[in-house]
Design a protein around this motif. Structure first.
Motif, PDB file in Angstrom:
ATOM      1  N   TYR A 126       0.823  -1.202   0.000  1.00 12.87           N
ATOM      2  CA  TYR A 126       0.000   0.000   0.000  1.00 12.87           C
ATOM      3  C   TYR A 126       0.863   1.260   0.000  1.00 12.87           C
ATOM      4  O   TYR A 126       1.793   1.379   0.776  1.00 12.87           O
ATOM      5  CB  TYR A 126      -0.901  -0.012   1.232  1.00 12.87           C
ATOM      6  N   GLN A 127       0.539   2.171  -0.900  1.00 13.51           N
ATOM      7  CA  GLN A 127       1.259   3.433  -0.949  1.00 13.51           C
ATOM      8  C   GLN A 127       0.264   4.572  -1.094  1.00 13.51           C
ATOM      9  O   GLN A 127      -0.566   4.556  -1.998  1.00 13.51           O
ATOM     10  CB  GLN A 127       2.219   3.469  -2.134  1.00 13.51           C
ATOM     11  N   SER A 128       0.348   5.531  -0.203  1.00  8.14           N
ATOM     12  CA  SER A 128      -0.535   6.673  -0.279  1.00  8.14           C
ATOM     13  C   SER A 128      -0.036   7.721   0.693  1.00  8.14           C
ATOM     14  O   SER A 128       0.593   7.396   1.696  1.00  8.14           O
ATOM     15  CB  SER A 128      -1.960   6.243   0.082  1.00  8.14           C
ATOM     16  N   LEU A 129      -0.311   8.976   0.385  1.00  7.64           N
ATOM     17  CA  LEU A 129       0.056  10.046   1.293  1.00  7.64           C
ATOM     18  C   LEU A 129      -1.233  10.549   1.936  1.00  7.64           C
ATOM     19  O   LEU A 129      -2.170  10.929   1.230  1.00  7.64           O
ATOM     20  CB  LEU A 129       0.741  11.166   0.496  1.00  7.64           C
ATOM     21  N   GLN A 156      -6.348  12.081   0.948  1.00  4.94           N
ATOM     22  CA  GLN A 156      -5.376  11.095   0.458  1.00  4.94           C
ATOM     23  C   GLN A 156      -4.882  11.549  -0.910  1.00  4.94           C
ATOM     24  O   GLN A 156      -5.675  12.015  -1.719  1.00  4.94           O
ATOM     25  CB  GLN A 156      -6.019   9.724   0.252  1.00  4.94           C
ATOM     26  N   VAL A 157      -3.602  11.398  -1.130  1.00  4.98           N
ATOM     27  CA  VAL A 157      -3.036  11.689  -2.447  1.00  4.98           C
ATOM     28  C   VAL A 157      -2.310  10.434  -2.906  1.00  4.98           C
ATOM     29  O   VAL A 157      -1.432   9.928  -2.193  1.00  4.98           O
ATOM     30  CB  VAL A 157      -2.050  12.878  -2.413  1.00  4.98           C
ATOM     31  N   ARG A 158      -2.685   9.905  -4.044  1.00  8.05           N
ATOM     32  CA  ARG A 158      -2.017   8.700  -4.545  1.00  8.05           C
ATOM     33  C   ARG A 158      -2.122   8.639  -6.065  1.00  8.05           C
ATOM     34  O   ARG A 158      -2.956   9.338  -6.671  1.00  8.05           O
ATOM     35  CB  ARG A 158      -2.614   7.443  -3.916  1.00  8.05           C
ATOM     36  N   SER A 159      -1.294   7.815  -6.648  1.00  4.63           N
ATOM     37  CA  SER A 159      -1.308   7.686  -8.108  1.00  4.63           C
ATOM     38  C   SER A 159      -2.419   6.721  -8.528  1.00  4.63           C
ATOM     39  O   SER A 159      -2.960   5.965  -7.712  1.00  4.63           O
ATOM     40  CB  SER A 159       0.037   7.171  -8.606  1.00  4.63           C
ATOM     41  N   ILE A 160      -2.717   6.757  -9.829  1.00  2.00           N
ATOM     42  CA  ILE A 160      -3.766   5.874 -10.344  1.00  2.00           C
ATOM     43  C   ILE A 160      -3.431   4.410 -10.066  1.00  2.00           C
ATOM     44  O   ILE A 160      -4.288   3.627  -9.644  1.00  2.00           O
ATOM     45  CB  ILE A 160      -3.921   6.088 -11.869  1.00  2.00           C
ATOM     46  N   LEU A 161      -2.171   4.049 -10.284  1.00  2.00           N
ATOM     47  CA  LEU A 161      -1.800   2.645 -10.082  1.00  2.00           C
ATOM     48  C   LEU A 161      -1.817   2.273  -8.604  1.00  2.00           C
ATOM     49  O   LEU A 161      -2.207   1.164  -8.229  1.00  2.00           O
ATOM     50  CB  LEU A 161      -0.422   2.369 -10.698  1.00  2.00           C
ATOM     51  N   GLN A 162      -1.384   3.206  -7.755  1.00  2.31           N
ATOM     52  CA  GLN A 162      -1.456   2.947  -6.309  1.00  2.31           C
ATOM     53  C   GLN A 162      -2.910   2.757  -5.890  1.00  2.31           C
ATOM     54  O   GLN A 162      -3.241   1.891  -5.077  1.00  2.31           O
ATOM     55  CB  GLN A 162      -0.844   4.125  -5.535  1.00  2.31           C
ATOM     56  N   HIS A 163      -3.784   3.570  -6.469  1.00  5.70           N
ATOM     57  CA  HIS A 163      -5.207   3.491  -6.130  1.00  5.70           C
ATOM     58  C   HIS A 163      -5.811   2.173  -6.637  1.00  5.70           C
ATOM     59  O   HIS A 163      -6.585   1.525  -5.922  1.00  5.70           O
ATOM     60  CB  HIS A 163      -5.946   4.673  -6.743  1.00  5.70           C
ATOM     61  N   TRP A 165      -4.352  -0.673  -7.091  1.00  4.01           N
ATOM     62  CA  TRP A 165      -3.924  -1.795  -6.250  1.00  4.01           C
ATOM     63  C   TRP A 165      -4.655  -1.764  -4.901  1.00  4.01           C
ATOM     64  O   TRP A 165      -5.144  -2.790  -4.425  1.00  4.01           O
ATOM     65  CB  TRP A 165      -2.407  -1.749  -6.020  1.00  4.01           C
ATOM     66  N   ALA A 166      -4.725  -0.563  -4.305  1.00  6.08           N
ATOM     67  CA  ALA A 166      -5.366  -0.457  -2.988  1.00  6.08           C
ATOM     68  C   ALA A 166      -6.828  -0.898  -3.054  1.00  6.08           C
ATOM     69  O   ALA A 166      -7.310  -1.625  -2.178  1.00  6.08           O
ATOM     70  CB  ALA A 166      -5.269   0.985  -2.490  1.00  6.08           C
ATOM     71  N   ALA A 167      -7.519  -0.482  -4.115  1.00  2.00           N
ATOM     72  CA  ALA A 167      -8.944  -0.811  -4.224  1.00  2.00           C
ATOM     73  C   ALA A 167      -9.144  -2.316  -4.443  1.00  2.00           C
ATOM     74  O   ALA A 167      -9.989  -2.944  -3.800  1.00  2.00           O
ATOM     75  CB  ALA A 167      -9.559  -0.022  -5.376  1.00  2.00           C
ATOM     76  N   LEU A 168      -8.341  -2.882  -5.331  1.00  2.00           N
ATOM     77  CA  LEU A 168      -8.514  -4.294  -5.638  1.00  2.00           C
ATOM     78  C   LEU A 168      -8.109  -5.180  -4.468  1.00  2.00           C
ATOM     79  O   LEU A 168      -8.781  -6.164  -4.155  1.00  2.00           O
ATOM     80  CB  LEU A 168      -7.711  -4.654  -6.899  1.00  2.00           C
ATOM     81  N   GLN A 169      -7.012  -4.843  -3.827  1.00  2.10           N
ATOM     82  CA  GLN A 169      -6.583  -5.693  -2.708  1.00  2.10           C
ATOM     83  C   GLN A 169      -7.541  -5.552  -1.527  1.00  2.10           C
ATOM     84  O   GLN A 169      -7.747  -6.486  -0.780  1.00  2.10           O
ATOM     85  CB  GLN A 169      -5.143  -5.388  -2.316  1.00  2.10           C
ATOM     86  N   HIS A 170      -8.134  -4.361  -1.376  1.00  2.00           N
ATOM     87  CA  HIS A 170      -9.092  -4.168  -0.284  1.00  2.00           C
ATOM     88  C   HIS A 170     -10.282  -5.104  -0.465  1.00  2.00           C
ATOM     89  O   HIS A 170     -10.770  -5.706   0.496  1.00  2.00           O
ATOM     90  CB  HIS A 170      -9.552  -2.711  -0.236  1.00  2.00           C
ATOM     91  N   ASP A 171     -10.740  -5.221  -1.699  1.00  2.00           N
ATOM     92  CA  ASP A 171     -11.869  -6.119  -1.971  1.00  2.00           C
ATOM     93  C   ASP A 171     -11.527  -7.550  -1.597  1.00  2.00           C
ATOM     94  O   ASP A 171     -12.321  -8.271  -0.996  1.00  2.00           O
ATOM     95  CB  ASP A 171     -12.235  -6.057  -3.464  1.00  2.00           C
ATOM     96  N   ARG A 186       0.645 -13.315  -0.955  1.00  2.00           N
ATOM     97  CA  ARG A 186       1.907 -13.241  -1.687  1.00  2.00           C
ATOM     98  C   ARG A 186       1.681 -12.716  -3.108  1.00  2.00           C
ATOM     99  O   ARG A 186       2.450 -11.895  -3.607  1.00  2.00           O
ATOM    100  CB  ARG A 186       2.529 -14.644  -1.727  1.00  2.00           C
ATOM    101  N   ARG A 187       0.611 -13.182  -3.729  1.00  2.00           N
ATOM    102  CA  ARG A 187       0.326 -12.745  -5.097  1.00  2.00           C
ATOM    103  C   ARG A 187      -0.059 -11.260  -5.125  1.00  2.00           C
ATOM    104  O   ARG A 187       0.267 -10.535  -6.068  1.00  2.00           O
ATOM    105  CB  ARG A 187      -0.771 -13.618  -5.708  1.00  2.00           C
ATOM    106  N   LEU A 188      -0.746 -10.809  -4.074  1.00  2.00           N
ATOM    107  CA  LEU A 188      -1.083  -9.383  -4.003  1.00  2.00           C
ATOM    108  C   LEU A 188       0.177  -8.530  -3.867  1.00  2.00           C
ATOM    109  O   LEU A 188       0.301  -7.470  -4.486  1.00  2.00           O
ATOM    110  CB  LEU A 188      -2.016  -9.124  -2.815  1.00  2.00           C
TER     111      LEU A 188
END
Lengths: 322, 148
Positions: A126-129, A156-163, A165-171, A186-188
């Motif tokens: 996870y990466q976000s400011l 929150q400020v984050r890039s499209i790719l960071q977002h 990943w965060a959204a998909l892994q959260h699900d 591990r795959r995530l």
């Protein structure tokens, strides 16, 4: 507990219904104010989303158990900080910094946490400011919020790719009924690494395409760009113009941004008594660290000049830091 | 059981340690569970056994990584970044490396001893050897260390 929770839920629901209009006004003001500033700064690729916490979401969080028969929040109306939130999505991770600097200049920042720094640096994830901030009193007046709740706002400020990943892994991690297996986790993590590499590759493509202004460059937002910081550091230590590696200048630019310096004059004023000692310091440092770049020397001078304030202003935890 | 030192071979590792307080080399390098590092080069085991304080198994050896970590706020990552910067300056060119932060040569945590000369025909080690610290400090040459 069941009855206590129901009673608490009713009380909090009434509180929410009474305050929700005010919270929505804060959200609307944030959308207009931050959105306008982003546009004015020419950060055209940044996308702003805002939201007011939904009633059910608030009630679920506010009545959360502490696991010992009580409630996690003694007074959720004053303890919760996410009644109003905003997310700024930018194309690439390098674009986070310009928006962050804009936010820092516009609002009273109560907390800033770089989620990248709070985890193992060696493991993708996870990466976000994140910012917790409030409107400045003078802005509250102008924006018509004088009688609205003075709640903090989460940004929150984050890039499209960071977002993505965060959204998909959260699900996967939190919304399903099954606990993710080690193999799924591990795959995530591997996917986070893949997206991080993609982010870097996109930045390289930008540069190769000649769009250097798009990379870490927010001069248009009031900062000074990588080349400008490099030139400032070179001048400070007396190095040849154009000799400073871009990677070091970019890192120093991040430091100066966190310290609140948005132009060469502000950067120099941070140095205080060290402002005229760059050459001398570089000579001393390079005797044992021949690799020391101008940016490194300038950073050392900033640490000396600001003392403990250096880490405080950069939002670092003080425990164990030196 | 006493402490053990992993004595690593390498022409530049000793001088690099003295300059930086770190070892930088092959990523994911294992040191046999040793608590300390030693250095073998020029037909001798050098006279310092620094303590291993922090290991980063694999990190990109790039200016971006060096600069980002060095100018960060975490003191440990700062040392890692400095080691990377020094390695790049020395011309190391692996895409990824391991970084081991060690107690500096003048730190009380670093054990010292007389350098141990090696008189054998072949190198005492071409890679690394793990040895009990007590044996190292009691030896007068590598011949006293036996087969290891």
């Amino acid at each position: 507990m069941g009855t206590a929770r129901e009673q608490r839920r009713e009380e909090l629901a009434a509180w929410y219904d009474e305050h929700v209009d005010g919270l929505r006004r804060v959200e609307a003001a944030l959308r207009d104010h931050l959105g306008g500033a982003i546009t004015a700064a020419g950060l055209d690729d940044a996308r702003l989303e805002t939201r007011t916490k939904a009633r059910e979401s608030f009630l679920a969080k506010a009545t959360k158990s502490d696991g010992r028969g009580g409630f996690k929040y003694a007074d959720p109306t004053s303890q919760l900080t996410d009644f109003v939130g905003a997310r700024v999505l930018v194309p690439l991770s390098a674009d986070v910094a310009p928006v962050a600097r804009l936010v820092q200049r516009l609002y009273l920042v109560e907390e800033m946490s770089d989620q990248r720094a709070d985890q193992l640096l060696d493991v993708p994830g996870y990466q976000s400011l994140h910012f917790l901030l409030r409107f400045r009193p003078e802005d509250r007046e102008v924006l018509g919020l004088a009688d609205a709740p003075d709640v903090p706002v989460e940004v929150q400020v984050r890039s499209i790719l960071q977002h993505a990943w965060a959204a998909l892994q959260h699900d996967v991690m939190y919304k399903g009924e099954r606990v993710p297996t080690d193999r799924v986790r591990r795959r995530l993590i591997a996917l986070a690494g893949l997206l991080e590499l993609a982010d870097h590759e996109f930045m390289s493509v930008r540069v190769e395409h000649g769009d250097s202004a798009g990379m870490l460059d927010d001069a248009h937002a009031g900062g000074f760009d990588v080349a400008g910081v490099g030139a400032w550091a070179e001048e400070y230590v007396g190095d040849e113009a154009g000799s400073e590696p871009a990677a070091w200048a970019a890192a120093l630019r991040g430091v100066l941004g966190e310290l609140g310096a948005t132009d060469p004059g502000e950067a120099t004023s941070l140095l205080g008594a060290w402002a005229d000692r760059g050459s001398e310091l570089a000579l001393t440092v390079r005797a044992t660290r021949p690799w020391a770049t101008a940016s490194y020397v300038a950073d050392l001078a900033l640490r000396e000049a600001l003392g403990e304030d250096y880490l405080t202003r950069r939002g670092a935890r003080q425990d164990g830091a030196s | 059981m006493g402490e053990r030192a992993c004595v690593v071979a390498g022409a530049g590792a000793w001088s690099f340690y003295l300059a930086t307080g770190a070892w930088v080399g092959q990523e994911n390098r294992r040191f046999g569970g040793a608590e300390r590092l030693g250095f073998y080069s020029g037909r001798q085991i050098h006279g310092a056994l620094p303590r291993i304080r922090h290991v980063v198994g694999s990190v990109p050896l790039t200016p971006e990584e060096a600069a980002g970590r060095t100018l960060g706020t975490d003191p440990v990552q700062r040392l890692v970044g400095e080691a990377l910067a020094a390695a790049l300056h020395d011309g190391m060119a692996s895409p990824r490396v391991a970084v081991v932060l060690l107690s500096p040569a003048d730190d009380p945590d670093t054990l010292t001893m007389e350098p141990l000369a090696h008189d054998g025909d072949a190198a005492w080690t071409m890679f690394q050897r793990v040895v009990d610290v007590d044996r190292l400090r009691a030896a007068s040459s590598t011949a006293d260390l036996g087969a290891g």
